[in-house]
Write an enzyme that holds these catalytic residues in place. Structure first.
Site, PDB file in Angstrom:
ATOM      1  CB  THR A  67       1.767  -2.333  10.931  1.00 18.10           C
ATOM      2  OG1 THR A  67       0.613  -2.826  10.226  1.00 18.10           O
ATOM      3  CG2 THR A  67       1.451  -0.985  11.569  1.00 18.10           C
ATOM      4  CG  HIS A 125       9.666 -28.133  11.022  1.00 14.75           C
ATOM      5  ND1 HIS A 125       9.391 -27.625  12.271  1.00 14.75           N
ATOM      6  CD2 HIS A 125      10.998 -28.401  10.997  1.00 14.75           C
ATOM      7  CE1 HIS A 125      10.523 -27.570  12.967  1.00 14.75           C
ATOM      8  NE2 HIS A 125      11.503 -28.044  12.222  1.00 14.75           N
ATOM      9  CB  CYS A 137       0.861  -2.353   4.660  1.00 12.32           C
ATOM     10  SG  CYS A 137       0.622  -3.440   6.067  1.00 12.32           S
ATOM     11  CG  HIS A 163      11.089 -24.263  12.243  1.00 10.08           C
ATOM     12  ND1 HIS A 163      11.194 -24.161  13.612  1.00 10.08           N
ATOM     13  CD2 HIS A 163      12.295 -24.716  11.811  1.00 10.08           C
ATOM     14  CE1 HIS A 163      12.406 -24.542  14.002  1.00 10.08           C
ATOM     15  NE2 HIS A 163      13.102 -24.872  12.921  1.00 10.08           N
ATOM     16  CG  ASP A 185      -0.361   0.210   2.523  1.00 11.09           C
ATOM     17  OD1 ASP A 185       0.881   0.313   2.595  1.00 11.09           O
ATOM     18  OD2 ASP A 185      -1.105   0.294   3.513  1.00 11.09           O
TER      19      ASP A 185
HETATM   20  C1  RB5 Z   1      -2.200   2.649   6.382  1.00 10.21           C
HETATM   21  O1  RB5 Z   1      -2.286   3.871   7.033  1.00 10.21           O
HETATM   22  C2  RB5 Z   1      -1.917   1.543   7.374  1.00 10.21           C
HETATM   23  O2  RB5 Z   1      -3.045   1.288   8.131  1.00 10.21           O
HETATM   24  C3  RB5 Z   1      -1.442   0.318   6.645  1.00 10.21           C
HETATM   25  O3  RB5 Z   1      -0.279   0.615   5.929  1.00 10.21           O
HETATM   26  C4  RB5 Z   1      -1.112  -0.891   7.489  1.00 10.21           C
HETATM   27  O4  RB5 Z   1      -0.250  -0.546   8.510  1.00 10.21           O
HETATM   28  C5  RB5 Z   1      -2.258  -1.680   7.934  1.00 10.21           C
HETATM   29  O5  RB5 Z   1      -2.114  -2.724   8.597  1.00 10.21           O
END
Ligand code: RB5
Length: 150
Positions: free
Chosen positions: A67, A133, A65, A98, A8
């Site tokens: 996070t 595994h 993304c 694993h 994203d």
């Molecule tokens: C976008 O702002 C953010 O929510 C996305 O990049 C991600 O971290 C979602 O899990």
């Protein structure tokens, strides 16, 4: 090996860094976007990459993304996908050995490009150990088949 990669807006710049790594390693890749850092929905990129892995169009997927969490949640909804959210080198190696993970998720707001690139390098080059595994993964696959059918 062929890899599908997607991000994203939060992961766009790191995706470009990981694409440089794929080029350096001579790995064939398909970039599904996004194409800039304008706001988009991670699910619009994570699900197609996961489906490409599940249907055999590519061998592995890499998703980024902010996070890595949204991408990993989305990817793990696709039958046959084992996606790991990884932010350290030990886990990058262990999750291939694993868990035979076929999708890697990372958070560009969590780690820097240097570590992320090394995580991807290790994850791409580490083989599954099989043995006990494999038995553990089979139990997850059998469950998946039982609850989703087919
Ligand atoms: C976008 O702002 C953010 O929510 C996305 O990049 C991600 O971290 C979602 O899990």
């Amino acid at each position: 090996m062929k890899v599908a990669i997607g991000s994203d807006h939060g992961g766009f710049h790191l995706k470009e860094e990981i694409i440089s790594l794929l080029k350096e390693l001579n790995i064939d890749y398909k970039d599904v976007g996004c194409d800039c850092d304008d706001s988009v929905d991670y699910s619009d990129y994570g699900l197609p990459v996961a489906e490409m892995v599940a249907n055999g169009e590519v061998d592995r997927g890499i998703l980024i993304c902010g996070t890595g969490i949204g991408m990993s949640i989305a990817a793990n909804k696709v039958k046959g996908v084992r996606c790991a959210l990884v932010h350290d080198l030990f886990s990058a190696k262990a999750t291939r050995e694993h868990n035979d993970t076929n999708v890697l998720a990372m958070g560009a707001r969590v780690i820097g490009p240097g570590l992320a690139t090394e995580i991807a390098r290790v994850w791409l080059s580490t083989d599954f150990e099989g043995g006990r595994h494999g038995r553990r993964i089979s139990k997850i696959s059998e469950y998946e088949t039982r609850v989703t059918g087919g």
